[in-house]
Write a protein that holds these residues in place. Structure first.
Motif, PDB file in Angstrom:
ATOM      1  N   ARG A   1       0.810  -1.329   0.127  1.00 16.43           N
ATOM      2  CA  ARG A   1      -0.187   0.045   0.042  1.00 16.43           C
ATOM      3  C   ARG A   1       0.810   1.411   0.072  1.00 16.43           C
ATOM      4  O   ARG A   1       0.644   2.334  -0.630  1.00 16.43           O
ATOM      5  CB  ARG A   1      -0.963  -0.171   1.442  1.00 16.43           C
ATOM      6  N   ALA A   2       1.975   1.468   0.862  1.00 13.99           N
ATOM      7  CA  ALA A   2       2.900   2.280   0.747  1.00 13.99           C
ATOM      8  C   ALA A   2       3.521   2.516  -0.584  1.00 13.99           C
ATOM      9  O   ALA A   2       3.728   3.689  -0.973  1.00 13.99           O
ATOM     10  CB  ALA A   2       3.882   2.121   1.836  1.00 13.99           C
ATOM     11  N   LEU A   3       3.847   1.455  -1.235  1.00 13.12           N
ATOM     12  CA  LEU A   3       4.540   1.462  -2.381  1.00 13.12           C
ATOM     13  C   LEU A   3       3.632   1.989  -3.330  1.00 13.12           C
ATOM     14  O   LEU A   3       3.899   2.934  -4.524  1.00 13.12           O
ATOM     15  CB  LEU A   3       5.073   0.141  -2.865  1.00 13.12           C
ATOM     16  N   ALA A   4       2.397   1.519  -3.432  1.00 11.49           N
ATOM     17  CA  ALA A   4       1.448   2.175  -4.338  1.00 11.49           C
ATOM     18  C   ALA A   4       0.952   3.486  -4.400  1.00 11.49           C
ATOM     19  O   ALA A   4       0.511   4.193  -5.376  1.00 11.49           O
ATOM     20  CB  ALA A   4       0.021   1.122  -4.284  1.00 11.49           C
ATOM     21  N   GLN A   5       1.158   4.263  -3.014  1.00  9.57           N
ATOM     22  CA  GLN A   5       0.839   5.392  -2.859  1.00  9.57           C
ATOM     23  C   GLN A   5       2.243   6.446  -2.843  1.00  9.57           C
ATOM     24  O   GLN A   5       1.939   7.588  -2.588  1.00  9.57           O
ATOM     25  CB  GLN A   5       0.184   5.689  -1.493  1.00  9.57           C
ATOM     26  N   SER A   6       3.215   5.844  -3.355  1.00  9.49           N
ATOM     27  CA  SER A   6       4.490   6.724  -3.209  1.00  9.49           C
ATOM     28  C   SER A   6       4.243   7.760  -4.318  1.00  9.49           C
ATOM     29  O   SER A   6       3.843   7.472  -5.378  1.00  9.49           O
ATOM     30  CB  SER A   6       5.729   5.666  -3.676  1.00  9.49           C
ATOM     31  N   PRO A   7       4.948   8.752  -4.009  1.00  4.53           N
ATOM     32  CA  PRO A   7       5.050   9.881  -4.966  1.00  4.53           C
ATOM     33  C   PRO A   7       6.069   9.869  -6.018  1.00  4.53           C
ATOM     34  O   PRO A   7       6.280  10.444  -7.091  1.00  4.53           O
ATOM     35  CB  PRO A   7       5.253  11.347  -4.233  1.00  4.53           C
TER      36      PRO A   7
ATOM     37  N   GLN B   1       9.201   7.426 -11.338  1.00  5.70           N
ATOM     38  CA  GLN B   1      10.800   6.999 -11.263  1.00  5.70           C
ATOM     39  C   GLN B   1      10.616   5.492 -11.057  1.00  5.70           C
ATOM     40  O   GLN B   1      11.699   4.941 -11.951  1.00  5.70           O
ATOM     41  CB  GLN B   1      11.434   7.647  -9.966  1.00  5.70           C
ATOM     42  N   LEU B   2       9.859   4.801 -10.323  1.00  6.84           N
ATOM     43  CA  LEU B   2       9.873   3.333 -10.214  1.00  6.84           C
ATOM     44  C   LEU B   2       9.738   2.693 -11.572  1.00  6.84           C
ATOM     45  O   LEU B   2      10.269   1.857 -11.795  1.00  6.84           O
ATOM     46  CB  LEU B   2       9.026   2.906  -9.191  1.00  6.84           C
ATOM     47  N   ASP B   3       8.633   3.266 -12.161  1.00  7.70           N
ATOM     48  CA  ASP B   3       8.404   2.593 -13.427  1.00  7.70           C
ATOM     49  C   ASP B   3       9.566   2.865 -14.548  1.00  7.70           C
ATOM     50  O   ASP B   3       9.601   1.982 -15.202  1.00  7.70           O
ATOM     51  CB  ASP B   3       7.304   3.662 -14.096  1.00  7.70           C
ATOM     52  N   GLU B   4       9.986   3.833 -14.311  1.00  3.21           N
ATOM     53  CA  GLU B   4      11.156   4.141 -15.240  1.00  3.21           C
ATOM     54  C   GLU B   4      12.579   3.174 -14.841  1.00  3.21           C
ATOM     55  O   GLU B   4      13.235   2.808 -15.887  1.00  3.21           O
ATOM     56  CB  GLU B   4      11.832   5.831 -15.372  1.00  3.21           C
ATOM     57  N   ARG B   5      12.728   3.056 -13.653  1.00  6.72           N
ATOM     58  CA  ARG B   5      13.810   2.186 -13.398  1.00  6.72           C
ATOM     59  C   ARG B   5      13.440   0.585 -13.437  1.00  6.72           C
ATOM     60  O   ARG B   5      14.569  -0.037 -14.026  1.00  6.72           O
ATOM     61  CB  ARG B   5      14.261   2.445 -11.857  1.00  6.72           C
ATOM     62  N   PHE B   6      12.358   0.204 -12.935  1.00  7.77           N
ATOM     63  CA  PHE B   6      11.848  -1.292 -12.988  1.00  7.77           C
ATOM     64  C   PHE B   6      10.861  -1.730 -13.995  1.00  7.77           C
ATOM     65  O   PHE B   6      10.590  -2.804 -14.086  1.00  7.77           O
ATOM     66  CB  PHE B   6      11.550  -1.754 -11.641  1.00  7.77           C
ATOM     67  N   GLY B   7      10.312  -0.702 -14.742  1.00 10.84           N
ATOM     68  CA  GLY B   7       9.312  -1.117 -15.772  1.00 10.84           C
ATOM     69  C   GLY B   7       7.873  -0.926 -15.070  1.00 10.84           C
ATOM     70  O   GLY B   7       7.703  -0.934 -13.923  1.00 10.84           O
ATOM     71  N   THR B   8       6.884  -0.592 -15.828  1.00  3.21           N
ATOM     72  CA  THR B   8       5.678  -0.661 -15.514  1.00  3.21           C
ATOM     73  C   THR B   8       5.016  -1.586 -14.786  1.00  3.21           C
ATOM     74  O   THR B   8       3.871  -1.523 -13.880  1.00  3.21           O
ATOM     75  CB  THR B   8       4.576  -0.294 -16.536  1.00  3.21           C
TER      76      THR B   8
END
Length: 253
Positions: free
Chosen positions: A2-8, A12-19
């Motif tokens: 839940r914390a990860l899903a709400q992260s601002p 950046q996470l998508d860019e680093r790890f993919g969507t």
């Protein structure tokens, strides 16, 4: 999750790890919304009754009582009468618990429908696909596979079963005879008491990367191998994340 899903920092996470990472995370958060926590506990309790019924169940084979897990072994008995007797004893046990099994199905179904409704979904099917994180596969794909199986696989299977029945001298293939082929199956090479040692030897031969972890599992009794009275049917593997070890539950006969 839940914390990860709400992260601002989701972009950046998508860019680093993919969507796919965030897609998995959002699905887990949505599927396991706290609104359904109590219902999930209820479902678990209902399904435990199913496990208990078959864990306590036995079949009668060659004059002795055996856990349900022995059905696969009794299905290979060369004596047709013994084979059919074991199969019939299993059917009789299921029929004796028919009302409770139907109640379990109905209760679990109602709870799951309510869980989906709580999340604004039209059916539990939608929720279940989300729980399994199936993003590239939906009920339409499943329907097409079922239709293809019905058209192409079922006729082949039916022809094979008809041939098997003729070889056994019967008009139709009885369920108790489905494991019997004209060619005898190979005899087991290792009995139940030697299976862990045999597996350990195989893993040791593949090197310490395989042998050492398996040896640890055996020594720490993290493999519950044999079928026994009162033991739940089937098999599964889980993990203890803090100890970083798996646990295997099975019903070898």
């Amino acid at each position: 999750d839940r914390a990860l899903a709400q992260s601002p920092c989701t972009q950046q996470l998508d860019e680093r790890f993919g969507t796919h990472l965030m897609q998995m995370t959002r699905a887990a958060v949505q599927a396991h919304d706290p609104v359904n926590t109590a219902l999930r506990t209820e479902v678990s309790d209902v399904l435990m009754r199913h496990t208990r019924i078959f864990g306590e169940g036995t079949i009668t084979w060659r004059g002795e009582q055996h856990p349900f897990s022995f059905l696969g072994k009794s299905a290979l008995d060369d004596d047709r009468a013994e084979r059919h007797g074991a199969w019939q004893s299993a059917i009789d046990y299921v029929r004796s618990n028919e009302d409770e099994l139907q109640a379990i199905f109905d209760e679990a179904r109602a709870l799951r429908i309510q869980m989906a409704a709580n999340l604004g979904m039209d059916s539990y099917i939608h929720l279940r696909y989300l729980e399994m994180r199936r993003f590239d596969w939906d009920r339409g794909d499943a329907a097409r596979v079922r239709a293809a199986i019905l058209e192409h696989v079922v006729p082949i299977t039916r022809a094979m079963e008809e041939r098997q029945a003729r070889e056994l001298g019967t008009e139709r293939l009885h369920p108790a005879d489905s494991s019997i082929q004209s060619d005898a199956p190979p005899a087991p090479v290792v009995d139940i008491d030697g299976q862990l040692d045999a597996a350990m030897s195989a893993f040791d031969a593949m090197g310490s990367a395989f042998g050492d972890p398996f040896r640890t599992m055996v020594e720490e009794r993290l493999i519950d191998l044999p079928a026994r009275a009162g033991k739940g049917t089937g098999a599964f593997c889980t993990v203890f994340p803090y100890e970083r070890v798996p646990y295997i539950f099975c019903n070898s006969v």
